[in-house]
Write a protein that holds these residues in place. Sequence first.
Motif, PDB file in Angstrom:
ATOM      1  N   UNK A 208     -24.841  19.641  -2.117  1.00 50.35           N
ATOM      2  CA  UNK A 208     -23.792  18.663  -1.437  1.00 50.35           C
ATOM      3  C   UNK A 208     -22.839  17.929  -2.253  1.00 50.35           C
ATOM      4  N   UNK A 209     -21.644  18.233  -1.781  1.00 53.08           N
ATOM      5  CA  UNK A 209     -20.570  17.508  -2.575  1.00 53.08           C
ATOM      6  C   UNK A 209     -19.840  16.333  -1.858  1.00 53.08           C
ATOM      7  N   UNK A 210     -19.707  15.327  -2.360  1.00 55.29           N
ATOM      8  CA  UNK A 210     -18.927  14.298  -1.712  1.00 55.29           C
ATOM      9  C   UNK A 210     -17.799  13.622  -2.427  1.00 55.29           C
ATOM     10  N   UNK A 211     -16.466  13.914  -2.046  1.00 55.68           N
ATOM     11  CA  UNK A 211     -15.308  13.433  -2.529  1.00 55.68           C
ATOM     12  C   UNK A 211     -14.667  12.289  -1.846  1.00 55.68           C
ATOM     13  N   UNK A 212     -14.937  11.018  -1.924  1.00 56.55           N
ATOM     14  CA  UNK A 212     -14.388  10.101  -1.008  1.00 56.55           C
ATOM     15  C   UNK A 212     -12.791  10.064  -1.124  1.00 56.55           C
ATOM     16  N   UNK A 213     -12.161   9.814  -0.288  1.00 51.16           N
ATOM     17  CA  UNK A 213     -10.634  10.082   0.127  1.00 51.16           C
ATOM     18  C   UNK A 213      -9.978   9.607  -1.221  1.00 51.16           C
ATOM     19  N   UNK A 214     -10.264   8.289  -1.676  1.00 53.96           N
ATOM     20  CA  UNK A 214      -9.558   7.685  -2.781  1.00 53.96           C
ATOM     21  C   UNK A 214     -10.056   8.601  -4.195  1.00 53.96           C
ATOM     22  N   UNK A 215     -10.843   9.216  -4.182  1.00 48.81           N
ATOM     23  CA  UNK A 215     -11.204  10.222  -5.617  1.00 48.81           C
ATOM     24  C   UNK A 215     -10.758  11.671  -5.381  1.00 48.81           C
ATOM     25  N   UNK A 216     -10.004  11.927  -4.353  1.00 50.22           N
ATOM     26  CA  UNK A 216      -9.392  13.303  -4.118  1.00 50.22           C
ATOM     27  C   UNK A 216      -8.379  13.706  -4.845  1.00 50.22           C
ATOM     28  N   UNK A 217      -7.915  12.915  -5.985  1.00 48.92           N
ATOM     29  CA  UNK A 217      -7.030  13.355  -6.708  1.00 48.92           C
ATOM     30  C   UNK A 217      -7.845  14.092  -8.050  1.00 48.92           C
ATOM     31  N   UNK A 218      -9.163  13.557  -8.133  1.00 46.04           N
ATOM     32  CA  UNK A 218     -10.007  14.353  -9.250  1.00 46.04           C
ATOM     33  C   UNK A 218     -10.315  15.738  -8.802  1.00 46.04           C
ATOM     34  N   UNK A 219     -10.701  15.546  -7.334  1.00 47.32           N
ATOM     35  CA  UNK A 219     -11.511  16.906  -6.806  1.00 47.32           C
ATOM     36  C   UNK A 219     -11.317  16.696  -5.347  1.00 47.32           C
ATOM     37  N   UNK A 220     -11.228  17.775  -4.413  1.00 49.99           N
ATOM     38  CA  UNK A 220     -11.238  17.629  -2.895  1.00 49.99           C
ATOM     39  C   UNK A 220     -10.465  18.773  -2.275  1.00 49.99           C
ATOM     40  N   UNK A 221      -9.521  19.507  -3.214  1.00 53.72           N
ATOM     41  CA  UNK A 221      -8.853  20.457  -2.536  1.00 53.72           C
ATOM     42  C   UNK A 221      -9.796  21.799  -1.847  1.00 53.72           C
ATOM     43  N   UNK A 222      -9.568  22.304  -0.900  1.00 56.82           N
ATOM     44  CA  UNK A 222     -10.332  23.565  -0.293  1.00 56.82           C
ATOM     45  C   UNK A 222      -9.253  24.681   0.020  1.00 56.82           C
ATOM     46  N   UNK A 223      -9.406  25.754  -0.627  1.00 56.37           N
ATOM     47  CA  UNK A 223      -8.434  26.732  -0.581  1.00 56.37           C
ATOM     48  C   UNK A 223      -9.003  28.159  -0.518  1.00 56.37           C
ATOM     49  N   UNK A 224      -8.121  29.036  -0.631  1.00 63.53           N
ATOM     50  CA  UNK A 224      -8.286  30.662  -0.787  1.00 63.53           C
ATOM     51  C   UNK A 224      -7.777  31.221  -2.137  1.00 63.53           C
TER      52      UNK A 224
END
Length: 457
Positions: A208-224
């Motif tokens: 399980x991975x949790x990336x709060x919105x304010x943290x999404x410069x560090x991690x948080x993008x989903x892609x192909x």
Amino acid sequence: MQQRHIPALQLAIVRDGAIVKNTTYGIANLEYDIRATDQTIFSINSITKAFVGVAVMQLAEENKLKITDPLSRYLDSLPDTWKSITLQQVLTHISGLPDIMDEEEQVMGHGDEQEAMQKVKTLPVEFKPGEKFRYNQTGYVLLGQIITKLSGMHFTRFIEERQFKPAGMVLTRFGDSYDVIPNYAGAYTMTRQVGSRFIRNSVPGNSYMQFPVFFRTAAGIQSTATEMANWVIALKAGKLLKQSSSIDLLWTPAILNNGKTGGFNILTNGYALGWPTVTREEHPAVAPVGGGRSALFVYLKDDLSIIVLTNLMGSNPDQFIDEIAGYYIPDMHESNGFGLSPNLKKLRAGLLMEGFDKAGAIAARLKKQDPAFQLDENELNKWGYQLFAQKNITAALAIFRLNVTLYPQSANTYDSLAEALEAAEQTSEALANYRKVIALAPQNKHAAARIQALSAK
């Protein structure tokens, strides 16, 4: 994938400004046995930081900031010890800032940015800026605040507008395990925590991975992999950054106060503006990695970029992307000696000419010719295992035996030789070497267990 138990993997190869290979393998969802497709979306974890580096350089091109500026030029209410730290030091993880991740590897603040910042601001700086490389998430939270302030929109929207859209990344988005994301591959792991220990399982389990919105410069993008490839193409074509000097700066690793570079390991041995670097003479690269599950290599002197996305934490595709590159640049194959140190390459050249059974004599001759010639124990050990994995058992045994000769007081050299001998069904010699391990390291549980198992046969 079989060796590392990777459920699903996407691969994209870029050459001459175009995608030349784009393939998806395996199972996206193990619970329901759903196959992965080219539309399956993977978390890229910390590769997100590379997007942040581009975003910062976009603002720099608009003269809204300079990477040499101190944080205090753009942010108020910083502790005094933070004020002189520069954007460049933050981007390259040499800032010395305390980390916003707690001892349980969770983001402080229970998802609340204000609470998280209040907590981390009470902690002391860890070292003088520029003194060392230490991976740090706090700086990227601060960068998110700066991007939001200077761009006039939330940093997630700025990245969407200025990078996702120009690169045609229609499936790419921000999110984490809480979000319902169509065609999401999820996250699996081979380890689980029991108390303070991490236990490795034989089959993958859910992560399980949790990336709060304010943290999404560090991690948080989903892609192909396809869309990540298109992003690389857009970046190199000047669609995201207008000036080639901006890309040069983006990909230049930070220099520490001692004049050296710092990075994660021997391979990713430097860190630029959100981009880890593979600084080496042969086929250098910039190489963002994320979550131990995804990696992107742009080979700086070669017309080649490789993206590998997986849904297994700890699959570490950065460890095998060079081998994939070998199918396009043959001298990069491990079996051709790529990645060996200069001294090991000298040894290898002699072994190929005279035979691996002459390893000891060749090593001695090289040492006589050049007193500075030195064979590192760990490098020899690693090469031995590479040869073993390539099914070159005779060569592997020769290298392990050489290592024992050169480092007779190291239990690890005997242990490696014993493992190879056991696999080659040379049981009596394997037992003898396992016993040497115990003589040097009486607490070695692996050797003790193998002695018991082999003696029972």
